[in-house]
Design a protein around this motif. Structure first.
Motif, PDB file in Angstrom:
ATOM      1  N   ASP A 149       0.835  -1.201   0.000  1.00 62.29           N
ATOM      2  CA  ASP A 149       0.000   0.000   0.000  1.00 62.29           C
ATOM      3  C   ASP A 149       0.872   1.253   0.000  1.00 62.29           C
ATOM      4  O   ASP A 149       0.606   2.219  -0.719  1.00 62.29           O
ATOM      5  CB  ASP A 149      -0.909   0.017   1.235  1.00 62.29           C
ATOM      6  CG  ASP A 149      -1.972  -1.069   1.204  1.00 62.29           C
ATOM      7  OD1 ASP A 149      -2.430  -1.391   0.100  1.00 62.29           O
ATOM      8  OD2 ASP A 149      -2.320  -1.588   2.271  1.00 62.29           O
ATOM      9  N   VAL A 153       0.814   4.065  -3.044  1.00 64.96           N
ATOM     10  CA  VAL A 153       0.387   5.442  -2.807  1.00 64.96           C
ATOM     11  C   VAL A 153       1.462   6.438  -3.223  1.00 64.96           C
ATOM     12  O   VAL A 153       1.177   7.454  -3.863  1.00 64.96           O
ATOM     13  CB  VAL A 153       0.020   5.643  -1.318  1.00 64.96           C
ATOM     14  CG1 VAL A 153      -0.168   7.126  -1.004  1.00 64.96           C
ATOM     15  CG2 VAL A 153      -1.250   4.874  -0.976  1.00 64.96           C
ATOM     16  N   TRP A 158      -2.717   7.969  -8.857  1.00 67.81           N
ATOM     17  CA  TRP A 158      -3.699   7.850  -7.783  1.00 67.81           C
ATOM     18  C   TRP A 158      -4.879   6.939  -8.142  1.00 67.81           C
ATOM     19  O   TRP A 158      -5.443   6.279  -7.266  1.00 67.81           O
ATOM     20  CB  TRP A 158      -4.217   9.248  -7.419  1.00 67.81           C
ATOM     21  CG  TRP A 158      -3.122  10.186  -7.020  1.00 67.81           C
ATOM     22  CD1 TRP A 158      -1.888   9.850  -6.540  1.00 67.81           C
ATOM     23  CD2 TRP A 158      -3.139  11.614  -7.089  1.00 67.81           C
ATOM     24  NE1 TRP A 158      -1.142  10.976  -6.298  1.00 67.81           N
ATOM     25  CE2 TRP A 158      -1.876  12.077  -6.615  1.00 67.81           C
ATOM     26  CE3 TRP A 158      -4.102  12.541  -7.480  1.00 67.81           C
ATOM     27  CZ2 TRP A 158      -1.572  13.428  -6.550  1.00 67.81           C
ATOM     28  CZ3 TRP A 158      -3.789  13.901  -7.410  1.00 67.81           C
ATOM     29  CH2 TRP A 158      -2.536  14.335  -6.951  1.00 67.81           C
ATOM     30  N   HIS A 162      -6.232   1.078  -5.087  1.00 69.05           N
ATOM     31  CA  HIS A 162      -7.188   1.422  -4.032  1.00 69.05           C
ATOM     32  C   HIS A 162      -6.503   1.469  -2.664  1.00 69.05           C
ATOM     33  O   HIS A 162      -7.176   1.383  -1.625  1.00 69.05           O
ATOM     34  CB  HIS A 162      -8.329   0.397  -4.008  1.00 69.05           C
ATOM     35  CG  HIS A 162      -9.090   0.324  -5.301  1.00 69.05           C
ATOM     36  ND1 HIS A 162      -9.982   1.299  -5.705  1.00 69.05           N
ATOM     37  CD2 HIS A 162      -9.071  -0.604  -6.298  1.00 69.05           C
ATOM     38  CE1 HIS A 162     -10.493   0.975  -6.872  1.00 69.05           C
ATOM     39  NE2 HIS A 162      -9.955  -0.173  -7.260  1.00 69.05           N
ATOM     40  N   SER A 163      -5.210   1.610  -2.644  1.00 72.87           N
ATOM     41  CA  SER A 163      -4.460   1.638  -1.389  1.00 72.87           C
ATOM     42  C   SER A 163      -4.575   3.014  -0.724  1.00 72.87           C
ATOM     43  O   SER A 163      -4.778   4.032  -1.407  1.00 72.87           O
ATOM     44  CB  SER A 163      -2.988   1.309  -1.646  1.00 72.87           C
ATOM     45  OG  SER A 163      -2.844   0.009  -2.178  1.00 72.87           O
ATOM     46  N   LYS A 164      -4.426   3.013   0.600  1.00 73.11           N
ATOM     47  CA  LYS A 164      -4.451   4.245   1.381  1.00 73.11           C
ATOM     48  C   LYS A 164      -3.320   4.213   2.402  1.00 73.11           C
ATOM     49  O   LYS A 164      -2.857   3.148   2.812  1.00 73.11           O
ATOM     50  CB  LYS A 164      -5.780   4.392   2.134  1.00 73.11           C
ATOM     51  CG  LYS A 164      -7.028   4.310   1.263  1.00 73.11           C
ATOM     52  CD  LYS A 164      -7.251   5.580   0.478  1.00 73.11           C
ATOM     53  CE  LYS A 164      -8.586   5.507  -0.265  1.00 73.11           C
ATOM     54  NZ  LYS A 164      -8.838   6.709  -1.089  1.00 73.11           N
ATOM     55  N   SER A 199      -5.055  14.171  -3.469  1.00 71.50           N
ATOM     56  CA  SER A 199      -4.945  12.744  -3.790  1.00 71.50           C
ATOM     57  C   SER A 199      -6.001  11.893  -3.088  1.00 71.50           C
ATOM     58  O   SER A 199      -6.407  10.851  -3.602  1.00 71.50           O
ATOM     59  CB  SER A 199      -3.560  12.230  -3.410  1.00 71.50           C
ATOM     60  OG  SER A 199      -3.397  12.214  -1.999  1.00 71.50           O
ATOM     61  N   LEU A 201      -5.555  10.036  -0.643  1.00 71.07           N
ATOM     62  CA  LEU A 201      -4.946   8.735  -0.350  1.00 71.07           C
ATOM     63  C   LEU A 201      -4.370   8.662   1.062  1.00 71.07           C
ATOM     64  O   LEU A 201      -4.018   7.582   1.516  1.00 71.07           O
ATOM     65  CB  LEU A 201      -3.828   8.442  -1.358  1.00 71.07           C
ATOM     66  CG  LEU A 201      -4.229   8.358  -2.829  1.00 71.07           C
ATOM     67  CD1 LEU A 201      -3.001   8.095  -3.695  1.00 71.07           C
ATOM     68  CD2 LEU A 201      -5.275   7.280  -3.050  1.00 71.07           C
ATOM     69  N   SER A 209     -10.197  12.024   5.883  1.00 74.32           N
ATOM     70  CA  SER A 209      -9.155  12.717   5.135  1.00 74.32           C
ATOM     71  C   SER A 209      -8.657  13.920   5.913  1.00 74.32           C
ATOM     72  O   SER A 209      -9.391  14.519   6.709  1.00 74.32           O
ATOM     73  CB  SER A 209      -9.680  13.168   3.772  1.00 74.32           C
ATOM     74  OG  SER A 209     -10.090  12.065   2.982  1.00 74.32           O
TER      75      SER A 209
END
Length: 214
Positions: A149, A153, A158, A162-164, A199, A201, A209
């Motif tokens: 992940d 990122v 972006w 689907h990583s955060k 982003s 992310l 966020s």
């Protein structure tokens, strides 16, 4: 005598050049019609075609000049022969190792940077070390953010994943983290806004966020 010989020699030259081009490009054209992907930009085809266009253009022009001009002097004949030979050599140059050494490095230049990527220049080893340091100081939620992940990122566009990043940082810590990245790895397009807001992310400890108030 020279002009009697000219058409025969030029015909042989044209047959040689077009035959070599056909032998080189026929498999690619055939593959194109079979829907095979051809990475033209990753090879030397564009500069090769460009130089062939110039060389063949001069060669054809000299053949036309030779057939249309009558009672030309030795100087004109010399210019016609010399220009034709130079055009022929330009075509032949594209098959030499010197041509590859000249143009191949140009094809390896990095492409334009994506506006939806941090464009961070960092090695895998440096990235893993950074990840481990964040985990060691309890600044990253290891359960929700794997090394993969972390890599996705920071390095990928972006929308390609689907990583955060689930950070455990308050506002000042986020600022220190950002300053560290741009100072240690200066080849990037990082901004505070792109990293923490645009982003989407990088997440706070509560899973939300970061924002301007943060």
């Amino acid at each position: 005598m020279s002009f009697d010989l000219f058409p025969y020699l030029t015909s042989i030259a044209f047959i040689f050049i077009y035959g070599r081009l056909a032998n080189h490009f026929a498999p690619k054209v055939f593959g194109y019609f079979l829907n095979e992907t051809i990475a033209w930009q990753q090879h030397l085809e564009k500069p090769r075609i460009f130089l062939h266009s110039i060389g063949l253009g001069f060669m054809n022009l000299m053949v036309y000049s030779n057939s249309s001009l009558e009672k030309t002097g030795l100087l004109i004949q010399f210019i016609v022969w010399l220009t034709f030979i130079l055009g022929f050599l330009a075509c032949q140059f594209t098959w030499t190792k010197k041509f590859e050494d000249t143009f191949a490095p140009q094809l390896k230049k990095p492409t334009a940077k994506s506006s939806e990527n941090f464009n961070l220049s960092i090695s895998d080893l440096q990235l893993i070390q950074l990840y481990n340091e964040l985990v060691r100081f309890d600044l990253l939620n290891q359960d929700l953010t794997t090394v993969e992940d972390f890599k996705y990122v920071l390095l990928k566009d972006w929308k390609e994943h689907h990583s955060k990043l689930h950070l455990k940082m308050d506002g000042p810590s986020c600022r220190e983290f950002y300053d560290y990245l741009i100072r240690t790895y200066p080849n990037n397009t990082l901004t505070m806004k792109s990293l923490f807001i645009t982003s989407k992310l990088v997440l706070r400890p509560d899973g939300k966020s970061y924002n301007y108030n943060t």
